[in-house]
Write a protein that holds these residues in place. Structure first.
Motif, mmCIF file in Angstrom:
data_model
loop_
_atom_site.group_PDB
_atom_site.id
_atom_site.type_symbol
_atom_site.label_atom_id
_atom_site.label_comp_id
_atom_site.label_asym_id
_atom_site.label_seq_id
_atom_site.Cartn_x
_atom_site.Cartn_y
_atom_site.Cartn_z
ATOM 1 N N ILE A 42 0.837 -1.207 0.000
ATOM 2 C CA ILE A 42 0.000 0.000 0.000
ATOM 3 C C ILE A 42 0.872 1.257 0.000
ATOM 4 C CG2 ILE A 42 -1.700 1.322 1.317
ATOM 5 C CD1 ILE A 42 -2.825 -1.348 2.333
ATOM 6 N N ALA A 43 1.905 1.280 0.850
ATOM 7 C CA ALA A 43 2.760 2.462 0.978
ATOM 8 C C ALA A 43 3.510 2.758 -0.318
ATOM 9 C CB ALA A 43 3.747 2.266 2.112
ATOM 10 N N THR A 44 3.962 1.718 -1.010
ATOM 11 C CA THR A 44 4.704 1.913 -2.253
ATOM 12 C C THR A 44 3.804 2.421 -3.365
ATOM 13 O OG1 THR A 44 6.189 0.110 -1.606
ATOM 14 C CG2 THR A 44 6.252 0.789 -3.908
ATOM 15 N N THR A 45 2.602 1.881 -3.477
ATOM 16 C CA THR A 45 1.652 2.322 -4.506
ATOM 17 C C THR A 45 1.148 3.730 -4.220
ATOM 18 O OG1 THR A 45 0.933 0.018 -4.613
ATOM 19 C CG2 THR A 45 -0.398 1.610 -5.799
ATOM 20 N N TYR A 46 1.105 4.094 -2.949
ATOM 21 C CA TYR A 46 0.623 5.408 -2.515
ATOM 22 C C TYR A 46 1.441 6.548 -3.138
ATOM 23 C CZ TYR A 46 0.847 9.368 0.787
ATOM 24 O OH TYR A 46 0.907 10.615 1.351
ATOM 25 N N ILE A 47 2.765 6.358 -3.271
ATOM 26 C CA ILE A 47 3.652 7.452 -3.686
ATOM 27 C C ILE A 47 3.328 8.015 -5.072
ATOM 28 C CG2 ILE A 47 6.063 8.008 -4.289
ATOM 29 C CD1 ILE A 47 6.925 6.423 -1.828
ATOM 30 N N PRO A 48 3.281 7.198 -6.146
ATOM 31 C CA PRO A 48 2.946 7.786 -7.455
ATOM 32 C C PRO A 48 1.531 8.359 -7.505
ATOM 33 C CG PRO A 48 3.076 5.395 -7.606
ATOM 34 C CD PRO A 48 3.611 5.763 -6.270
ATOM 35 N N LEU A 49 0.601 7.749 -6.778
ATOM 36 C CA LEU A 49 -0.776 8.249 -6.773
ATOM 37 C C LEU A 49 -0.880 9.581 -6.033
ATOM 38 C CD1 LEU A 49 -2.819 4.965 -6.169
ATOM 39 C CD2 LEU A 49 -2.510 6.222 -8.303
ATOM 40 N N TYR A 50 -0.080 9.750 -4.991
ATOM 41 C CA TYR A 50 -0.040 11.023 -4.259
ATOM 42 C C TYR A 50 0.403 12.144 -5.196
ATOM 43 C CZ TYR A 50 1.352 14.569 -0.825
ATOM 44 O OH TYR A 50 1.489 15.734 -0.114
ATOM 45 N N PHE A 51 1.493 11.913 -5.952
ATOM 46 C CA PHE A 51 1.987 12.920 -6.890
ATOM 47 C C PHE A 51 0.931 13.264 -7.944
ATOM 48 C CE2 PHE A 51 6.444 11.715 -5.659
ATOM 49 C CZ PHE A 51 6.828 12.987 -5.269
ATOM 50 N N GLU A 52 0.288 12.232 -8.453
ATOM 51 C CA GLU A 52 -0.724 12.437 -9.493
ATOM 52 C C GLU A 52 -1.900 13.244 -8.971
ATOM 53 O OE1 GLU A 52 -3.722 9.710 -12.261
ATOM 54 O OE2 GLU A 52 -1.934 8.795 -11.391
ATOM 55 N N LEU A 53 -2.365 12.910 -7.771
ATOM 56 C CA LEU A 53 -3.513 13.600 -7.173
ATOM 57 C C LEU A 53 -3.157 15.035 -6.797
ATOM 58 C CD1 LEU A 53 -6.447 12.963 -6.374
ATOM 59 C CD2 LEU A 53 -5.625 12.425 -4.082
ATOM 60 N N LYS A 54 -1.964 15.245 -6.265
ATOM 61 C CA LYS A 54 -1.526 16.581 -5.873
ATOM 62 C C LYS A 54 -1.426 17.500 -7.090
ATOM 63 C CE LYS A 54 2.084 19.015 -3.288
ATOM 64 N NZ LYS A 54 3.371 18.877 -2.539
ATOM 65 N N GLU A 55 -0.935 16.973 -8.209
ATOM 66 C CA GLU A 55 -0.780 17.775 -9.423
ATOM 67 C C GLU A 55 -2.132 18.131 -10.037
ATOM 68 O OE1 GLU A 55 1.229 17.288 -13.837
ATOM 69 O OE2 GLU A 55 2.214 16.370 -12.124
ATOM 70 N N LYS A 56 -3.081 17.197 -9.959
ATOM 71 C CA LYS A 56 -4.381 17.409 -10.592
ATOM 72 C C LYS A 56 -5.361 18.184 -9.707
ATOM 73 C CE LYS A 56 -4.314 13.326 -13.615
ATOM 74 N NZ LYS A 56 -4.955 12.021 -13.908
ATOM 75 N N LYS A 57 -5.367 17.875 -8.386
ATOM 76 C CA LYS A 57 -6.404 18.436 -7.517
ATOM 77 C C LYS A 57 -5.885 19.252 -6.333
ATOM 78 C CE LYS A 57 -9.801 14.856 -8.627
ATOM 79 N NZ LYS A 57 -10.754 13.849 -8.087
ATOM 80 N N GLY A 58 -4.560 19.287 -6.155
ATOM 81 C CA GLY A 58 -4.008 20.128 -5.098
ATOM 82 C C GLY A 58 -3.635 19.366 -3.835
ATOM 83 N N GLU A 59 -2.947 20.066 -2.940
ATOM 84 C CA GLU A 59 -2.403 19.448 -1.724
ATOM 85 C C GLU A 59 -3.486 19.002 -0.755
ATOM 86 O OE1 GLU A 59 0.867 20.537 1.752
ATOM 87 O OE2 GLU A 59 0.758 21.753 -0.067
ATOM 88 N N GLU A 60 -4.595 19.735 -0.697
ATOM 89 C CA GLU A 60 -5.679 19.391 0.224
ATOM 90 C C GLU A 60 -6.256 18.011 -0.081
ATOM 91 O OE1 GLU A 60 -7.851 20.052 3.582
ATOM 92 O OE2 GLU A 60 -6.376 21.452 2.745
ATOM 93 N N GLU A 61 -6.469 17.732 -1.370
ATOM 94 C CA GLU A 61 -6.999 16.425 -1.776
ATOM 95 C C GLU A 61 -5.973 15.319 -1.535
ATOM 96 O OE1 GLU A 61 -9.988 15.236 -2.904
ATOM 97 O OE2 GLU A 61 -10.706 17.194 -2.218
ATOM 98 N N ALA A 62 -4.686 15.657 -1.745
ATOM 99 C CA ALA A 62 -3.630 14.673 -1.506
ATOM 100 C C ALA A 62 -3.565 14.299 -0.029
ATOM 101 C CB ALA A 62 -2.291 15.214 -1.980
ATOM 102 N N LEU A 63 -3.764 15.290 0.857
ATOM 103 C CA LEU A 63 -3.765 15.036 2.293
ATOM 104 C C LEU A 63 -4.996 14.215 2.701
ATOM 105 C CD1 LEU A 63 -2.486 15.455 5.062
ATOM 106 C CD2 LEU A 63 -3.698 17.645 5.218
ATOM 107 N N LYS A 64 -6.112 14.520 2.085
ATOM 108 C CA LYS A 64 -7.338 13.771 2.347
ATOM 109 C C LYS A 64 -7.156 12.305 1.955
ATOM 110 C CE LYS A 64 -12.318 14.091 1.316
ATOM 111 N NZ LYS A 64 -13.340 14.808 0.507
#
Length: 516
Positions: A60-82
């Motif tokens: 889970i932790a390893t897959t989380y990293i690329p998805l975090y970057f993708e979500l942060k770029e598309k929807k911002g830091e707030e959504e990435a934190l959520k």
């Protein structure tokens, strides 16, 4: 020096502090309990929560990293934190369920993980597991928090979590000799919890705020689930490799499981210090480059990281094979860790070291595939390697005893790397494989010469110094220093590019320390 190189250097320093303390922990355990029945049980059950979390939490932790970057770029830091809070809560629920199952079916857990234990050994393993199994919750959430810190450019704190962990276990070992052996298991549980709580203040400084948010129907969670399933199987296969080795080792006479454990810890020290330090830093970078379609940077990172690992790990592996006996004597021989323990551990160390470089490059290649959201390829190649490992385990344990288990692990690592190289070429085309192979050949030749020099120097100086701890330390130190000098000169003559990077890192660090 690049930002990536600086991050790798600082995490290397942090990891060194943690791992040196970890080695001291092994010294303490070896001093008080040697390689006997109690050490077999404690060292094995100590790994049960880690094995479980390595399968679930790491995937889970390893897959989380690329998805975090993708979500942060598309929807911002707030959504990435959520998204981060959502994953933490999901992981917590999964690990709580595992802990409950472990408490209810403890005997079945031990039979699965340590089928060779019987009688008092089995009963003690059940007792220890009941106490330690709850640690999966702390370890699981800790994995996610480490990934959050890494994507926010904090690599040092995750590298230091071994410090409180090891200190607590050392204290527990000492207290257990004066009170009750159950203190070992209680201390281990507290140590697992410390890894999580150690990271929380740093995560909060990086704007992390915990919220009890849970949404399993979230689109990013669904995407993570799709990606994590093959990885879950892949990580599980890797742990199954370890499990098969240790399960078979439990069927052997007392002490052989501990010998494999101590030898494995020495190799893990090298892996954590040099390989994990580099891989931890380059993985978020690879994920970011893949997301932004930076192909030249992507290939350059693969080559530089693989060659840097080769440059450092190859001579260490050859050195460990040549100087295994004095290394183990210097580090472990004291108290209950006697000459027989040294001989068994040194033999295991030699055969584990054969696959040390392959294990390092394998970890880089796994992250390359994960960064391009391909979790199936590592799973397929890892499955093939698992089958080879199991077949070799049963084929070699009869003739080579516990040494066969170490050798089969090394062979399966080499096979995995070969398969991954072939798969990567099909997947992305040119990735700098020719440059990696060229560096491997140069470092192998230089390391073999270094090994011959180190062996010759050690034999001659030890003949003069005589038998004893001081003689071993002096002989081994001189052999290592002269061997390293020969290796460095040869690498410079052969013009391995990554040597300049390492020299630059050392020079910049020295200048920085002098300014302070």
């Amino acid at each position: 020096m690049s930002k990536t190189a600086k991050a790798a250097l600082w995490i290397m320093i942090a990891t060194m502090l943690s791992k040196v303390l970890g080695l001291f922990r092994e010294l303490v355990i070896g001093n008080f309990y040697g390689t006997g029945k109690l050490s077999d049980v404690f060292l094995y059950t100590l790994n049960i929560p880690g094995i479980i979390v390595a399968v679930v939490g790491s995937a889970i932790a390893t897959t989380y990293i690329p998805l975090y970057f993708e979500l942060k770029e598309k929807k911002g830091e707030e959504e990435a934190l959520k998204f981060t809070n959502n994953i933490i809560n999901i992981c917590a629920i999964i690990t709580v369920i595992i802990a409950i199952l472990g408490l209810v079916f403890t005997e079945e857990f031990v039979k699965i993980f340590a089928g060779g234990f019987s009688g008092d050994k089995f009963d003690l393993a059940v007792d220890f597991t009941k106490i330690m199994i709850s640690g999966v919750l702390f370890l699981g959430v800790s994995k996610i928090l480490s990934s959050y810190l890494q994507v926010n450019d904090n690599f040092v704190i995750p590298g230091l979590i071994g410090i409180p962990y090891n200190i607590i276990i050392i204290i527990a070992v000492v207290i257990s000799t004066k009170t009750n052996i159950r203190v070992l298991a209680i201390g281990a549980l507290i140590a697992m919890a410390s890894q999580l709580f150690f990271q929380i203040p740093s995560a909060m400084k990086k704007s992390f705020k915990y919220k009890p948010y849970l949404n399993v129907k979230d689109e990013t969670v669904k995407q993570l689930t799709i990606l994590v399933m093959p990885m879950l199987i892949g990580v599980g296969i890797g742990q199954l490799n370890t499990f098969v080795d240790k399960a078979l080792a439990t069927t052997l006479s007392d002490g052989k499981l501990s010998a494999l454990y101590y030898a494995g810890k020495l190799n893990e020290f090298v892996m954590a210090l040099f390989v994990t330090s580099i891989v931890t830093v380059i993985y978020p970078k690879l994920a970011k480059m893949s997301n932004t379609k930076n192909n030249s940077g992507f290939v350059s990172t693969i080559v530089t990281s693989s060659n840097s690992i080769t440059l450092v790990v190859m001579p260490i592996a050859i050195g460990a094979i040549v100087l295994a006996d004095p290394i183990v004597r210097i580090i472990f021989q004291r108290g209950a860790f006697d000459a027989q323990s040294v001989n068994m551990t040194a033999m295991a160390l030699r055969f584990f070291s054969i696959g040390l470089l392959a294990s390092g490059i394998r970890d880089v290649l796994y992250r390359v595939f994960y960064s391009i959201s391909d979790t199936k390829t590592p799973m397929i190649n890892g499955s093939i390697a698992l089958l080879i490992n199991i077949v070799l385990n049963f084929a070699l344990i009869g003739s080579l005893d516990y040494i066969g288990l170490a050798l089969s692990t090394s062979i399966s690592s080499v096979v995995t790397v070969i398969l991954l190289f072939g798969s990567l070429k099909k997947k992305v085309g040119y990735f700098g494989g020719d440059k990696i192979v060229k560096t491997v050949l140069k470092t192998f030749g230089s390391s073999m010469v270094m090994g011959a020099v180190a062996f010759f120097v050690f034999k001659n100086i030890s003949a003069i110094m005589g038998i004893g701890k001081l003689g071993d330390i002096v002989s081994t130190s001189v052999a290592v220093l002269l061997g390293a000098l020969v290796y460095t000169v040869l690498i410079m003559i052969l013009k391995v590019e990554e040597l300049d990077l390492i020299f630059d890192m050392i020079k910049k660090t020295k200048n920085k320390l002098l300014k302070r």
